[in-house]
Enzyme design. Structure first.
Site, PDB file in Angstrom:
ATOM      1  N   LYS A  26       0.811  -1.218   0.000  1.00  0.00           N
ATOM      2  CA  LYS A  26       0.000   0.000   0.000  1.00  0.00           C
ATOM      3  C   LYS A  26       0.843   1.265   0.000  1.00  0.00           C
ATOM      4  O   LYS A  26       0.336   2.344  -0.297  1.00  0.00           O
ATOM      5  CB  LYS A  26      -0.985   0.013   1.166  1.00  0.00           C
ATOM      6  N   ASP A  27       2.123   1.140   0.331  1.00  0.00           N
ATOM      7  CA  ASP A  27       3.007   2.307   0.353  1.00  0.00           C
ATOM      8  C   ASP A  27       3.743   2.530  -0.962  1.00  0.00           C
ATOM      9  O   ASP A  27       4.478   3.509  -1.097  1.00  0.00           O
ATOM     10  CB  ASP A  27       4.046   2.154   1.477  1.00  0.00           C
TER      11      ASP A  27
ATOM     12  N   ARG B   7      -7.172   8.577   3.956  1.00  0.00           N
ATOM     13  CA  ARG B   7      -8.316   7.710   3.663  1.00  0.00           C
ATOM     14  C   ARG B   7      -9.091   7.421   4.937  1.00  0.00           C
ATOM     15  O   ARG B   7     -10.325   7.558   4.975  1.00  0.00           O
ATOM     16  CB  ARG B   7      -7.827   6.404   3.024  1.00  0.00           C
ATOM     17  N   ARG B   8      -8.384   7.008   5.977  1.00  0.00           N
ATOM     18  CA  ARG B   8      -9.063   6.709   7.237  1.00  0.00           C
ATOM     19  C   ARG B   8      -9.721   7.956   7.806  1.00  0.00           C
ATOM     20  O   ARG B   8     -10.845   7.902   8.310  1.00  0.00           O
ATOM     21  CB  ARG B   8      -8.078   6.118   8.249  1.00  0.00           C
TER      22      ARG B   8
ATOM     23  N   ARG C  21       2.065   5.175  18.760  1.00  0.00           N
ATOM     24  CA  ARG C  21       0.646   5.547  18.670  1.00  0.00           C
ATOM     25  C   ARG C  21      -0.152   4.921  19.808  1.00  0.00           C
ATOM     26  O   ARG C  21      -1.044   5.560  20.384  1.00  0.00           O
ATOM     27  CB  ARG C  21       0.073   5.129  17.314  1.00  0.00           C
TER      28      ARG C  21
ATOM     29  N   CYS D   4      -0.585   8.003  -1.317  1.00  0.00           N
ATOM     30  CA  CYS D   4      -1.007   7.947   0.086  1.00  0.00           C
ATOM     31  C   CYS D   4      -1.442   9.322   0.581  1.00  0.00           C
ATOM     32  O   CYS D   4      -1.849   9.476   1.726  1.00  0.00           O
ATOM     33  CB  CYS D   4       0.121   7.407   0.954  1.00  0.00           C
TER      34      CYS D   4
ATOM     35  N   ARG E 123       0.795  10.629  14.327  1.00  0.00           N
ATOM     36  CA  ARG E 123       1.964  10.007  13.702  1.00  0.00           C
ATOM     37  C   ARG E 123       2.744   9.144  14.692  1.00  0.00           C
ATOM     38  O   ARG E 123       2.504   9.177  15.890  1.00  0.00           O
ATOM     39  CB  ARG E 123       2.878  11.087  13.116  1.00  0.00           C
TER      40      ARG E 123
END
Length: 238
Positions: free
Chosen positions: A14-15, A62-63, A86, A173, A80
């Site tokens: 995905k990156d 997106r989230r 996190r 992204c 981040r």
């Protein structure tokens, strides 16, 4: 890779940008993990149960857009750091909840922190989410042969579809794009979504076809949703 210093590079699919440096390719995809997003709640165990004005942290646009779409009453903030950072910030109360990829948490042996797995139909994943890919030099037959036994054909077809969708939208992204290809025997079904960052405008597309058409299906879906949204929609992405 280009200078021969290494033979392969391992990435989260995905990156990866849709256009790679000249001479390089994604030559292998490992069997895909669960593609769902994981909700990790401190203020509530489920996204829909968060109190009004709760603060949710995420670094993914997106989230962020999907959260705002489903819960416009909560505050979404940039969040981040690596997984451990996190989770520490969440425990300290800096936010009431955060979201991470279920695949990453499972691979780290940390699935116990998850309080809800978000449904794919309402919270679709990023293109390539849950899939590890290997990048190598184009035409390097030795490396191709070495990687062949660990490659997963279904994951490769699904990623060809999802990355073609992303490519048709010039996505990265930095833009709210979701896409998921599902393999069903010798056929592939795709669901894609694009959103404005505030989650208020959403366009979805579904397409399907035979497995060898995976890339064509993804590209067609991207072109369809781009035309449906209109040029003004993409101004918010700049």
């Amino acid at each position: 890779l280009l200078t021969g210093g290494i033979d392969i590079a391992v990435h989260s699919s995905k990156d990866m940008p849709t256009v790679l440096p000249e001479g390089l390719e994604l030559s292998c995809f490992l069997e895909r993990e669960d593609v769902r997003d994981a909700f990790i709640g401190r203020a509530a165990a489920r996204l829909e149960d968060l109190p009004e004005r709760a603060v949710v942290g995420s670094s993914s646009l997106r989230r962020q857009a999907l959260i705002r779409r489903l819960r416009p009453d909560v505050e979404v903030v940039m969040f981040r750091g690596n997984v451990q950072t996190r989770l520490r910030k969440l425990e300290e109360g800096q936010v009431g909840a955060t979201l991470l990829a279920n695949a990453g948490l499972r691979r780290l042996g940390m699935a116990e922190v998850i309080t809800e797995l978000l449904p794919i139909d309402r919270f679709p994943p990023a293109p390539g989410q849950g899939a590890i890919c290997i990048e190598s030099r184009i035409g390097d037959a030795r490396i191709r042969d070495m990687l062949a036994p660990i490659g997963d054909a279904e994951t490769e077809a699904a990623l060809a579809c999802e990355r073609a969708f992303l490519g048709a939208l010039d996505g990265s992204c930095r833009t709210p794009i979701a896409g998921h290809a599902r393999i069903e025997g010798d056929r592939i079904a795709f669901h894609g979504m694009i959103l404005t960052p505030d989650g208020k405008e959403v366009h979805e597309v579904e397409d399907h076809g035979k497995l060898p058409e995976a890339k064509t299906i993804g590209k067609r879906a991207g072109e369809t949703v781009r035309a449906r949204a209109g040029t003004a929609f993409f101004d918010s992405w700049n």
